[in-house]
Motif scaffolding. Structure first.
Motif: not given
Length: 561
Positions: A54-58, A102-122
């Protein structure tokens, strides 16, 4: 290309701020802030997929520099970011892609923290000069110089290919479920796995997209719903893995039942350390089918499978050590699979469930990705039923030194260095280098040890008399007498997978055994003139007026009549 020492990777200028609040239309899914998501509920998947559609993603395509990348209305980026164009991508300057969609899709689902957690692991686990290819899902490779330093690749230099976020599962809470067509389904703890007969193998893993930049330079291909990362030649690494053969695990479950043909691996993608559970709580039931993986707005787990033939041949390791140390988070801790001789995508990280099936996995990674298509097929005429699944990797090799476009000063001999690998249990027998575009070949007499499932690093000292631009080519031969196609057009395919043609680079040869060249180099050194950039004009006279006049009298440039 961006490295930790070159860019402040955590600044807002380098990384857009993600909201941890779900889109209003996605709040009813109840995913906001969860450390992981269990997608086994078909109704949950159906609602999530309806929201994504339903959304217009990048755009999934590469943007022009003049077109800022925008998210859907509720998650507009805080900054306009310069995006890639085809020319800069083909030159790999820059090649650090964001993975906005993918970042925007995770964020929109309320999972933006998973993106940041992954980058911190890197940030925590990779060395500072690691070369970042895609921020999320994270993809990265080490530098050409560092790749060849050791036969066993140190873990901080190991390439990373992810399809989603990076989990952090505590070893004491780990459980592995074995289900499906086995006589006695079981759940194993990590200690129980370690008590079984151990297996240790040196195995090279290679992404099927390795060397993709060479195909991109020849002709553009699929962008897919995840940008096909523009890998250079370093999406390959070698390690000694310790664990237990999957064959032993299935035997401990009483063996497989009739009709078993494939084994499926399932991995979760939690973002935070899981709390401990007491004995009344079965940890594995909370983890199974808990990853978040998108494919054309479909939501599913990361699931792949291999045939029972690989299992019976002891070619699947359930591993917990890499180069003598416990697995790191980014490479699959606490337990992963290592499948010998095939593409890295089958070696499932963060393994929490093994299912024995009567057919190949239904997961989109298995059925809709890593397909090798005929070169005439593209988005205009292909379906997921076309092509075939990429499994065993073909023989391949690459030149790591010198670099493409390098000015090489030498005395008539140049040292070339690189890697060579062949999958499917074949091993590299010979590596050859040509300094004349592929007409004549110089064999390597300096290679690391042979291995059925590992690479060989090589060096060739090749004589070069010519100066100027030269095309250098390398190729490998394996134990089945296979070698590499000569040209990139022979290997090109729409998915830009399996770049297996003979590796070609151009160098600028400066042969100081030539007296004229030696004199010029000495002149430049005495006058503090740098050798590069190559195209920088010399500001000094290289010949006197009297010498030039005499040369023109002795060898006139035009006829007298």
């Amino acid at each position: 290309m961006p490295a930790f020492e070159d860019v402040d990777v955590l600044s807002t200028a380098a990384k857009p701020k993600l909201s941890y609040e779900a889109h209003p239309a996605a709040k009813e899914l109840g995913l906001e802030g969860k450390p992981w998501v269990d997608w086994s509920d078909p109704e949950l998947r159906k609602k999530a997929e309806a929201f994504l559609r339903s959304q217009n993603w990048p755009s999934v395509s590469i943007q022009s520099p003049a077109e800022p990348v925008k998210g859907p209305p509720h998650v507009q980026l805080q900054h306009d970011f310069p995006a890639q164009d085809f020319e800069s991508l083909s030159l790999a300057l820059p090649r650090f892609l964001e993975g906005y969609r993918w970042q925007r899709q995770f964020e929109a689902l309320g999972l933006g923290h998973l993106v940041d957690q992954s980058w911190q692991t890197v940030l925590e686990e990779k060395e500072k000069n690691f070369e970042h290819v895609l921020r999320f899902p994270y993809n990265g490779e080490t530098s050409k110089e560092h790749l060849l330093l050791e036969h066993l690749t140190p873990v901080p230099r190991w390439f990373v290919r992810n399809h989603g976020e990076i989990p952090r599962i505590q070893p004491e809470d780990y459980r592995l479920k074995v289900t499906g067509l086995v006589k006695n389904p079981r759940t194993f703890t990590l200690d129980e796995l370690k008590s079984m007969d151990l297996m240790e193998k040196t195995v090279t893993l290679q992404c099927s997209g390795g060397r993709r930049i060479e195909q991109i330079r020849y002709a553009l291909g699929d962008g897919d719903s995840l940008i096909n990362a523009p890998w250079h030649e370093q999406a390959i690494s070698n390690a000694k893995w310790k664990g237990v053969s999957l064959k032993k695990i299935l035997k401990a479950c009483g063996g497989v039942t009739e009709g078993a043909t494939d084994v499926e691996f399932v991995s979760p993608m939690p973002s935070r350390p899981r709390p401990s559970f007491n004995n009344n709580h079965v940890a594995s039931t909370r983890l199974a089918r808990a990853d978040t993986y998108f494919k054309q707005h479909e939501v599913d787990n990361y699931k792949v499978s291999v045939g029972m033939k690989k299992v019976k041949a002891n070619e699947v390791i359930v591993a917990w050590e890499q180069n003598g140390e416990p697995l790191t988070w980014i490479h699959g801790a606490p337990v992963r699979t290592v499948v010998l001789g095939v593409i890295g995508a089958r070696s499932c990280k963060w393994l929490i469930e093994i299912r024995v099936l009567p057919e190949v996995s239904e997961g989109p990674v298995q059925r809709k990705e890593y397909l090798l298509l005929n070169h005439q097929l593209s988005k205009y005429n292909s379906t997921f039923a076309d092509g075939f699944s990429i499994q065993d990797m073909p023989v391949s090799s690459a030149i790591m030194s010198p670099r493409e476009g390098e000015v090489v000063v030498h005395d008539g001999t140049v040292k070339f260095k690189g890697w060579a690998y062949s999958g499917g249990g074949c091993f590299v027998q010979r590596v050859e280098v040509s300094v004349d575009g592929g007409h004549s070949w110089w064999p390597s007499h300096q290679l690391t040890e042979k291995s059925y499932y590992g690479w060989r690093l090589w060096e060739v000292d090749a004589p070069i008399a010519a100066e100027g631009w030269l095309e250098i080519v390398c190729r490998a031969w394996d134990s089945s007498c296979n070698t590499q196609p000569s040209l990139v057009r022979s290997a090109w395919n729409w998915g830009l997978h399996v770049t297996s043609h003979a590796c070609r680079i151009k160098i600028f040869s400066v042969n100081k055994s030539n007296p004229v060249t030696a004199a010029r180099l000495k002149f430049m050194e005495e006058n503090n003139i740098p050798l590069e950039p190559l195209t920088e004009p010399l500001e000094h006279e290289t010949i006197t007026a009297a010498e030039l006049a005499k040369a023109l009298r002795d060898n006139q440039r035009e006829p007298r009549e």
